[in-house]
Scaffold this motif. Structure first.
Motif, PDB file in Angstrom:
ATOM      1  N   TYR A   1       0.866  -1.182   0.000  1.00 49.03           N
ATOM      2  CA  TYR A   1       0.000   0.000   0.000  1.00 49.03           C
ATOM      3  C   TYR A   1       0.899   1.227   0.000  1.00 49.03           C
ATOM      4  N   SER A   2       1.169   1.761  -1.186  1.00 49.97           N
ATOM      5  CA  SER A   2       2.022   2.947  -1.281  1.00 49.97           C
ATOM      6  C   SER A   2       1.321   4.134  -0.636  1.00 49.97           C
ATOM      7  N   TRP A   3       2.091   5.154  -0.273  1.00 44.64           N
ATOM      8  CA  TRP A   3       1.485   6.367   0.292  1.00 44.64           C
ATOM      9  C   TRP A   3       0.477   6.948  -0.685  1.00 44.64           C
ATOM     10  N   ASP A   4       0.809   6.939  -1.972  1.00 48.04           N
ATOM     11  CA  ASP A   4      -0.122   7.454  -2.986  1.00 48.04           C
ATOM     12  C   ASP A   4      -1.424   6.655  -2.992  1.00 48.04           C
ATOM     13  N   TYR A   5      -1.307   5.328  -2.945  1.00 43.44           N
ATOM     14  CA  TYR A   5      -2.507   4.496  -3.000  1.00 43.44           C
ATOM     15  C   TYR A   5      -3.355   4.660  -1.740  1.00 43.44           C
ATOM     16  N   LEU A   6      -2.723   4.714  -0.573  1.00 43.96           N
ATOM     17  CA  LEU A   6      -3.471   4.924   0.667  1.00 43.96           C
ATOM     18  C   LEU A   6      -4.200   6.269   0.640  1.00 43.96           C
ATOM     19  N   HIS A   7      -3.531   7.292   0.128  1.00 39.23           N
ATOM     20  CA  HIS A   7      -4.167   8.612   0.047  1.00 39.23           C
ATOM     21  C   HIS A   7      -5.345   8.571  -0.930  1.00 39.23           C
ATOM     22  N   GLU A   8      -5.166   7.869  -2.036  1.00 35.74           N
ATOM     23  CA  GLU A   8      -6.259   7.705  -3.003  1.00 35.74           C
ATOM     24  C   GLU A   8      -7.448   6.985  -2.355  1.00 35.74           C
ATOM     25  N   LEU A   9      -7.178   5.897  -1.646  1.00 38.66           N
ATOM     26  CA  LEU A   9      -8.254   5.178  -0.963  1.00 38.66           C
ATOM     27  C   LEU A   9      -8.965   6.071   0.054  1.00 38.66           C
ATOM     28  N   ALA A  10      -8.192   6.881   0.753  1.00 42.36           N
ATOM     29  CA  ALA A  10      -8.776   7.759   1.773  1.00 42.36           C
ATOM     30  C   ALA A  10      -9.636   8.852   1.150  1.00 42.36           C
ATOM     31  N   THR A  11      -9.153   9.471   0.101  1.00 45.92           N
ATOM     32  CA  THR A  11      -9.873  10.610  -0.473  1.00 45.92           C
ATOM     33  C   THR A  11     -11.022  10.195  -1.385  1.00 45.92           C
ATOM     34  N   HIS A  12     -11.070   8.927  -1.773  1.00 45.48           N
ATOM     35  CA  HIS A  12     -12.157   8.428  -2.623  1.00 45.48           C
ATOM     36  C   HIS A  12     -12.988   7.358  -1.920  1.00 45.48           C
ATOM     37  N   HIS A  13     -12.905   7.314  -0.611  1.00 43.05           N
ATOM     38  CA  HIS A  13     -13.536   6.252   0.162  1.00 43.05           C
ATOM     39  C   HIS A  13     -15.010   6.039  -0.196  1.00 43.05           C
ATOM     40  N   ASP A  14     -15.805   7.084  -0.162  1.00 41.82           N
ATOM     41  CA  ASP A  14     -17.250   6.915  -0.377  1.00 41.82           C
ATOM     42  C   ASP A  14     -17.560   6.331  -1.754  1.00 41.82           C
ATOM     43  N   ALA A  15     -16.938   6.873  -2.784  1.00 39.73           N
ATOM     44  CA  ALA A  15     -17.196   6.389  -4.146  1.00 39.73           C
ATOM     45  C   ALA A  15     -16.728   4.942  -4.310  1.00 39.73           C
ATOM     46  N   TYR A  16     -15.527   4.635  -3.821  1.00 46.89           N
ATOM     47  CA  TYR A  16     -14.997   3.281  -3.964  1.00 46.89           C
ATOM     48  C   TYR A  16     -15.833   2.283  -3.158  1.00 46.89           C
ATOM     49  N   TRP A  17     -16.232   2.673  -1.951  1.00 43.26           N
ATOM     50  CA  TRP A  17     -17.021   1.766  -1.110  1.00 43.26           C
ATOM     51  C   TRP A  17     -18.377   1.495  -1.758  1.00 43.26           C
ATOM     52  N   ASN A  18     -19.017   2.529  -2.265  1.00 39.15           N
ATOM     53  CA  ASN A  18     -20.312   2.344  -2.935  1.00 39.15           C
ATOM     54  C   ASN A  18     -20.168   1.457  -4.169  1.00 39.15           C
ATOM     55  N   ASP A  19     -19.071   1.615  -4.900  1.00 43.56           N
ATOM     56  CA  ASP A  19     -18.819   0.764  -6.061  1.00 43.56           C
ATOM     57  C   ASP A  19     -18.662  -0.692  -5.619  1.00 43.56           C
ATOM     58  N   TYR A  20     -17.942  -0.925  -4.543  1.00 41.52           N
ATOM     59  CA  TYR A  20     -17.761  -2.278  -4.023  1.00 41.52           C
ATOM     60  C   TYR A  20     -19.102  -2.895  -3.626  1.00 41.52           C
ATOM     61  N   LEU A  21     -19.917  -2.128  -2.899  1.00 38.73           N
ATOM     62  CA  LEU A  21     -21.227  -2.644  -2.478  1.00 38.73           C
ATOM     63  C   LEU A  21     -22.110  -2.963  -3.684  1.00 38.73           C
ATOM     64  N   GLN A  22     -22.033  -2.145  -4.707  1.00 35.74           N
ATOM     65  CA  GLN A  22     -22.802  -2.387  -5.935  1.00 35.74           C
ATOM     66  C   GLN A  22     -22.339  -3.679  -6.612  1.00 35.74           C
ATOM     67  N   ARG A  23     -21.019  -3.888  -6.683  1.00 32.60           N
ATOM     68  CA  ARG A  23     -20.494  -5.108  -7.294  1.00 32.60           C
ATOM     69  C   ARG A  23     -20.901  -6.346  -6.481  1.00 32.60           C
ATOM     70  N   LEU A  24     -20.941  -6.214  -5.150  1.00 35.98           N
ATOM     71  CA  LEU A  24     -21.428  -7.328  -4.319  1.00 35.98           C
ATOM     72  C   LEU A  24     -22.877  -7.651  -4.648  1.00 35.98           C
ATOM     73  N   ARG A  25     -23.718  -6.613  -4.720  1.00 32.81           N
ATOM     74  CA  ARG A  25     -25.141  -6.818  -5.042  1.00 32.81           C
ATOM     75  C   ARG A  25     -25.297  -7.505  -6.392  1.00 32.81           C
TER      76      ARG A  25
END
Length: 129
Positions: free
Chosen positions: A89-113
């Motif tokens: 988990y590079s610093w860049d990737y962790l920062h990306e995950l942090a700043t895009h959390h809501d969008a990425y999490w919603n995308d994950y939940l949609q893919r699960l559904r």
């Protein structure tokens, strides 16, 4: 060209809440759920070699961390208690995950559904310590 993401000045694992806290010099803080970090692991095992070959992670709701190690000056290696410990988990990737959390999490939940899958662990969980 984008400038690199800031490097955290503090990393703290909140074991009970299962959250990784990243603190930055400017006072910004993010708390990332371990489940979120696990399902967005940068490993080839999870990401594949592109979105079409990514492996949807299911049953990770209760995953935690066994250990965190720093990889040089650019990344963390997260050792999950489900045995997964590949991918840095590079610093860049962790920062990306942090700043895009809501969008990425919603995308994950949609893919699960769409897959008819669940965040809930499958079967009986067996841990060895």
């Amino acid at each position: 060209m984008n400038s690199p993401a800031p490097t955290p000045t503090r990393v703290h694992y909140h074991k009970k809440a299962r959250e990784l806290e990243l603190g930055y010099a400017d006072g910004t803080e993010f708390r990332l759920p371990v489940e979120y970090l696990r399902v967005y692991s940068p490993s080839a095992e999870v990401r594949g070699h592109g979105r079409d070959t990514a492996v949807l992670q299911v049953g990770k709701k209760d995953v935690g961390l066994r250990d965190i190690t720093q990889a040089g000056r650019y990344a963390l290696k997260l050792h999950f208690d489900d045995g997964h410990d590949t991918g840095l988990y590079s610093w860049d990737y962790l920062h990306e995950l942090a700043t895009h959390h809501d969008a990425y999490w919603n995308d994950y939940l949609q893919r699960l559904r769409e897959a008819g899958a669940s965040r809930e662990p499958l079967g009986i969980e067996i841990r060895q310590l």
